[in-house]
Design an enzyme around this catalytic site. Sequence first.
Site, PDB file in Angstrom:
ATOM      1  N   GLU B  49       0.870  -1.176   0.000  1.00 34.15           N
ATOM      2  CA  GLU B  49       0.000   0.000   0.000  1.00 34.15           C
ATOM      3  C   GLU B  49       0.902   1.219   0.000  1.00 34.15           C
ATOM      4  O   GLU B  49       1.614   1.479   0.958  1.00 34.15           O
ATOM      5  CB  GLU B  49      -0.859   0.052   1.257  1.00 34.15           C
ATOM      6  CG  GLU B  49      -2.041  -0.865   1.246  1.00 34.15           C
ATOM      7  CD  GLU B  49      -2.908  -0.654   2.492  1.00 34.15           C
ATOM      8  OE1 GLU B  49      -2.835   0.430   3.107  1.00 34.15           O
ATOM      9  OE2 GLU B  49      -3.632  -1.584   2.843  1.00 34.15           O
ATOM     10  N   ASP B  60      -6.380   8.392  10.374  1.00 33.27           N
ATOM     11  CA  ASP B  60      -5.087   7.924  10.853  1.00 33.27           C
ATOM     12  C   ASP B  60      -4.770   8.364  12.268  1.00 33.27           C
ATOM     13  O   ASP B  60      -5.082   9.482  12.673  1.00 33.27           O
ATOM     14  CB  ASP B  60      -3.977   8.402   9.905  1.00 33.27           C
ATOM     15  CG  ASP B  60      -3.977   7.616   8.605  1.00 33.27           C
ATOM     16  OD1 ASP B  60      -3.925   6.383   8.685  1.00 33.27           O
ATOM     17  OD2 ASP B  60      -4.068   8.231   7.528  1.00 33.27           O
TER      18      ASP B  60
END
Lengths: 419, 266
Positions: B49, B60
């Site tokens: 990724e 996040d």
Amino acid sequence: MTDHPSSTGGGTRPGRFGSYGGRYVPEALVAALEQLDEARLKANIDPAFQGELERLHRTYTGRPSIITEVPKFAQHAGGARILLKREDLNHTGSHKLNNVLGQALLTKRMGKTRIIAETGAGQHGVASATAAALMGLECVVYMGTKDTQRQALNVARMRLLGAEVIPVSHGSATLKDAINEAMRDWVTNVETTHYVIGTVTGPHPFPEMVRDFQRIIGVEARAQVLDLVGRLPDVVCACVGGGSNAMGIFHRFIDDESVRLIGLEAGGEGVDTDKHAARFSTGLPGVLHGAFTYVLQDEDGQTLESHSVSAGLDYPSVGPEHSFLRDTGRAEYRPITDTQAMDAFALLCKTEGIIPAIESAHALAGALEIGREIGPEGVILVNLSGRGDKDVDTAARWFGVLEDGLHPDGLHPDGLEQQ
Amino acid sequence: MNGVGAVLAKTKSEGRAALVGYLPVGFPDVQGSIDAMVAMVQAGVDIVEVGVPYTDPLMDGPVIQHAADVALKGGTRLKDVFAAVRAVADAGAPALVMTYWNPVLRYGVDRFADDLAKAGGAGLITPDLIPDEGAEWIAAAERNDLDRVFLVAPSSTPERLRSTTLACRGFVYAASTMGVTGARTTVGDAAEVLVTRTRLMTDTPICVGLGVSTGAQAGQVAAFADGVIVGSALVRCLTDAASREDGLAAIRKLSAELAAGVRAGR
């Protein structure tokens, strides 16, 4: 309700205003957004909910708020008549409580026990802390550290009301970063927690729902102006950060084609500098905080930092319905610099004995400018969205009205210099 | 066919889960991140990724936020993302770009898809784009034969599990817990429940992310998922490293541990 708001806001599908709005969020939040949408649509047509909200407005907030004509201030606007919608007189000192009480009632209906909120100037945080205290909800407020410094008095206020205030120091340490952090909290605690977004942005249904809770401003003001003046105003002015006070006062006037709707954005140190929050001057459509709307961004789509003397307008994006009104030409948007806003702030203080919030002072500065354009026959309705108690420290420094070494609230001796 | 399908078919035929490793471009700097991605592939990561650093990463946790901050302050640009994709593809692993939506929108959805395909990329993972808003991207992906990985979450209703998995190609990203990225000491039961619920809706492989940081955890997840996604723990190898060499060594060591984990799971 005779004038119930449209559920699509003029867009072609739910949650869209033209091409703006939508729901750009992690999948984890979609179930909560669906639940909220269902709850608020039910509440919209539930007499018990509307009755409870109306009772709170009357007995707690102090609605309807009055309108005040300000003739001495208006002398500086070419003689046009200027009327202020006094949202500054609401409990907690701004229009923010209109929305928060509605969302707090919805929180209880959804069986949730905890609310979180972001705040810039602290007005929405104070309103959220207030509603949480009133309704027995746990409350956490996220606030950028740049804002906790320039709005220290509101931090103290929230804590006195029993809320936990969490300073957010990453990114630009202002409103946008507080929203990021609130979103992270929400995605983690969504089962028990409702995120009380304070403005007309975010994923659907927030822009529509917050507008619907704020449109009482325009509903009242339209009737009050008709009553006082005998006709509709020529112009309605409001400051636009996220844009909730502006949508609130604009919405009832949208079908009144003769009424110009003018939003005033933070021009900061000037739109030709990189220190402003004039999204409609230099921004482009993009996605921020769940909505497709105008965003201050660079050529890679990274969000640019905004700047304004007023914490409440210091935000790089704007509610999607404003983007729609702007593109269709139904509303106009202009930048007002820090200096223009502070001059209007001082003028209202001295001519009328009203200390406005610095956010609202942008709308006042807009009225001065527009009044000179439309001449003495004109009638301008200005949304005075908040009072300036929280800004006394900033204003005292701006104008140098205190002797060296004295600080109005004693909470942050370095004040602005810390930024 | 482009994409991760072939790799996931191969790992399945080997009777194991795939290991998917995330690193953001530009951390500690562009070349450093590319070196780390290649090291990860050499040490056993099956799919990479490639993270796009973004100013407002609201899915996040602190580790990846910090890395994104460093990457942006260091001047990382979107063109660097395509360079990283090319390097990963050359190293022999499919590269899925993980990005918040606005950078793609600003670049132009069609142009982004074209350039990603040209760089040898496999597709996109879009944490803040749900299929409901993704028509333009899905069409561009079709045209370029690219994967589109959307997320499902423990809060997803059966209807949404069905519609989201239907829109996925490559794999379905199952977010194991409600929350943001970051290593967790335990990977709760929620992940397995979600994978079971999702399997009822689709034959597309299901990879599990959020919270995995050790070989043992990778093994637990590999027992029920088609792939194990590790992000923050790998980023931390670079955050904590005293030097570039130490960082790469730590990446290799953790990747190898995780690769052993996904093989021990069944």
